[in-house]
Design a protein around this motif. Structure first.
Motif, mmCIF file in Angstrom:
data_model
loop_
_atom_site.group_PDB
_atom_site.id
_atom_site.type_symbol
_atom_site.label_atom_id
_atom_site.label_comp_id
_atom_site.label_asym_id
_atom_site.label_seq_id
_atom_site.Cartn_x
_atom_site.Cartn_y
_atom_site.Cartn_z
ATOM 1 N N ASN A 23 5.606 -95.294 -59.279
ATOM 2 C CA ASN A 23 4.715 -94.892 -58.191
ATOM 3 C C ASN A 23 5.452 -94.241 -57.030
ATOM 4 N N SER A 24 6.722 -94.611 -56.827
ATOM 5 C CA SER A 24 7.497 -94.041 -55.725
ATOM 6 C C SER A 24 8.173 -92.731 -56.113
ATOM 7 N N GLY A 25 8.120 -92.364 -57.408
ATOM 8 C CA GLY A 25 8.793 -91.152 -57.850
ATOM 9 C C GLY A 25 10.292 -91.251 -57.685
ATOM 10 N N ASP A 26 10.854 -92.389 -58.092
ATOM 11 C CA ASP A 26 12.278 -92.633 -57.913
ATOM 12 C C ASP A 26 13.124 -91.546 -58.580
ATOM 13 N N LEU A 29 13.645 -90.824 -62.394
ATOM 14 C CA LEU A 29 12.678 -90.100 -63.206
ATOM 15 C C LEU A 29 13.063 -88.637 -63.409
ATOM 16 N N HIS A 61 4.611 -95.472 -66.972
ATOM 17 C CA HIS A 61 4.668 -94.061 -66.581
ATOM 18 C C HIS A 61 3.481 -93.289 -67.158
ATOM 19 N N HIS A 64 0.480 -93.747 -65.067
ATOM 20 C CA HIS A 64 0.587 -92.888 -63.870
ATOM 21 C C HIS A 64 0.149 -91.464 -64.200
ATOM 22 N N LYS A 95 9.802 -83.275 -58.527
ATOM 23 C CA LYS A 95 10.066 -84.392 -57.619
ATOM 24 C C LYS A 95 9.007 -84.476 -56.523
ATOM 25 N N TYR A 97 5.884 -83.552 -56.568
ATOM 26 C CA TYR A 97 4.581 -83.993 -57.065
ATOM 27 C C TYR A 97 4.675 -85.253 -57.922
ATOM 28 N N ASN A 98 5.876 -85.818 -58.050
ATOM 29 C CA ASN A 98 6.092 -87.003 -58.893
ATOM 30 C C ASN A 98 5.476 -86.779 -60.270
ATOM 31 N N TYR A 99 5.963 -85.722 -60.909
ATOM 32 C CA TYR A 99 5.420 -85.291 -62.196
ATOM 33 C C TYR A 99 6.599 -84.959 -63.108
#
Length: 359
Positions: A23-26, A29, A61, A64, A95, A97-99
């Motif tokens: 969820n935080s887009g660490d 990823l 993931h 998500h 990064k 858009y956490n995608y």
């Protein structure tokens, strides 16, 4: 009871960590080496097998992605294309858009190139081969296909180092940024999809080999599909067999669901099964309850009671949906140690062990 509580606590810690990172887009990823190092570190600290944690993480993931994919692919696509045209790299957009970087690259390929959609997968597997010039870009985006500065990348398939030149008429920014994105993606890159496919096949073969070793006749999923049967488990026995299960793990089993053999080992019972479905993954609560249980219940309605085998383990049995436990046995890590045939013959660890005289 104390051991059970500890298993539940360990599971909940792993679940919380996976959700927090996703969820935080660490950064993990978006960097394969960092992802692998972090997986190993956390698996050790949580007392969780690393292959199980990896599978668990991927399932979190995936949840998500189900939540965000539609908005990113449809309502955000135009601003993503604009940002790329203004010089923002594919990896940076992933990064932001956490995608997944691979999926972000796919969005760009679908929107600024002339490739047909059915060819996009091939382009992602080998971007340097397919995007060999700016001619594959829609004309208005060709001016953005210039590389700024010199970079070095590693081809994920050949592991060769690729030197990216600075600005010139032969620069091919898109090809190298797609390669960079795929090379940075620890979950959705094409090579990992292929790995998971091979792992699934490996464990299905292992299951079939073990059953053939004790001469239990069965049909495989391919055998059943060749006969026109749809929605089939991996193994359908030619006749029902029984496996030994713990009463403590499956307290909901009723007398009608077990085979009474006057067994002195009162902690275990023999449970009849007609099929086995092989899962080369970790059975977390969400995946099990929402995906596996409905599939297993369909098999029960068509073929009778069965067994779901999670090769990478599963969540504590107390946390999994219990409404199908009378008909579906859940096991992890390996095939059952003991099988009993309708004749009463018992095979233990692949070898003939005994025959029950009252059967």
């Amino acid at each position: 009871m104390q051991k059970s509580n500890q298993l539940i606590a360990d599971y909940e810690k792993a679940d919380e960590w996976c959700k927090s990172m996703v969820n935080s887009g660490d950064e993990m990823l978006f960097n394969v080496e960092h992802f692998d190092a972090e997986m190993n570190r956390v698996a050790m600290s949580l007392n969780f097998p690393v292959e199980s944690l990896h599978s668990f993480f991927r399932h979190v993931h995936l949840q998500h992605l189900k939540k965000v994919s539609y908005a990113i692919k449809h309502t955000k696509a135009a601003e993503i294309v604009e940002a790329y045209s203004n010089g923002i790299s594919i990896l940076s957009l992933a990064k932001e858009y956490n995608y997944p970087p691979t999926y972000m690259a796919k969005i760009l390929l679908e929107n600024i190139t002339v490739f047909e959609k059915k060819k996009i997968s091939a382009v992602l597997r080998d971007p340097l081969k397919w995007i060999d010039s700016s001619n594959f870009l829609v004309e208005k985006y060709r001016s953005s296909n210039v590389i700024v500065g010199k970079r070095e990348l590693v081809d994920p398939f050949s592991e060769e180092h690729v030197i990216v030149p600075g600005p010139s008429e032969h620069s091919n920014r898109l090809a190298f940024e797609v390669l960079e994105a795929v090379n940075s993606d620890p979950i959705c890159a094409p090579r990992f999809d292929k790995e998971r496919q091979y792992i699934g096949m490996e464990f299905e073969i292992r299951l079939e080999t073990a059953l053939r070793a004790i001469n239990i006749p069965f049909e495989t999923e391919n055998d059943l599909r060749a006969k026109g049967t749809s929605r089939t488990p991996d193994i359908l026995f030619s006749y029902p067999v029984a496996v030994k299960v713990s009463k403590k793990l499956f307290p909901s089993l009723k007398q009608r669901d077990i085979i009474d053999v006057d067994n002195e080992d009162s902690d275990f019972v023999w449970k009849m099964i007609c099929w086995i479905d092989s899962k080369a993954l970790y059975g977390d609560v969400k995946t099990h309850n929402s995906s596996v249980v409905p599939q297993a219940e369909a098999y029960v309605h068509r073929f009778g009671p069965g067994l779901v085998l999670y090769w990478f383990g599963h969540a504590p049995i107390e946390l999994l949906a219990a409404d199908c436990f009378n008909d579906v046995i859940i096991m992890g890590w390996d095939i059952p140690k003991e099988f009993m045939l309708p004749t009463g013959h018992i095979f233990r660890d692949g070898f003939y062990a005994a025959k029950l005289n009252n059967l």
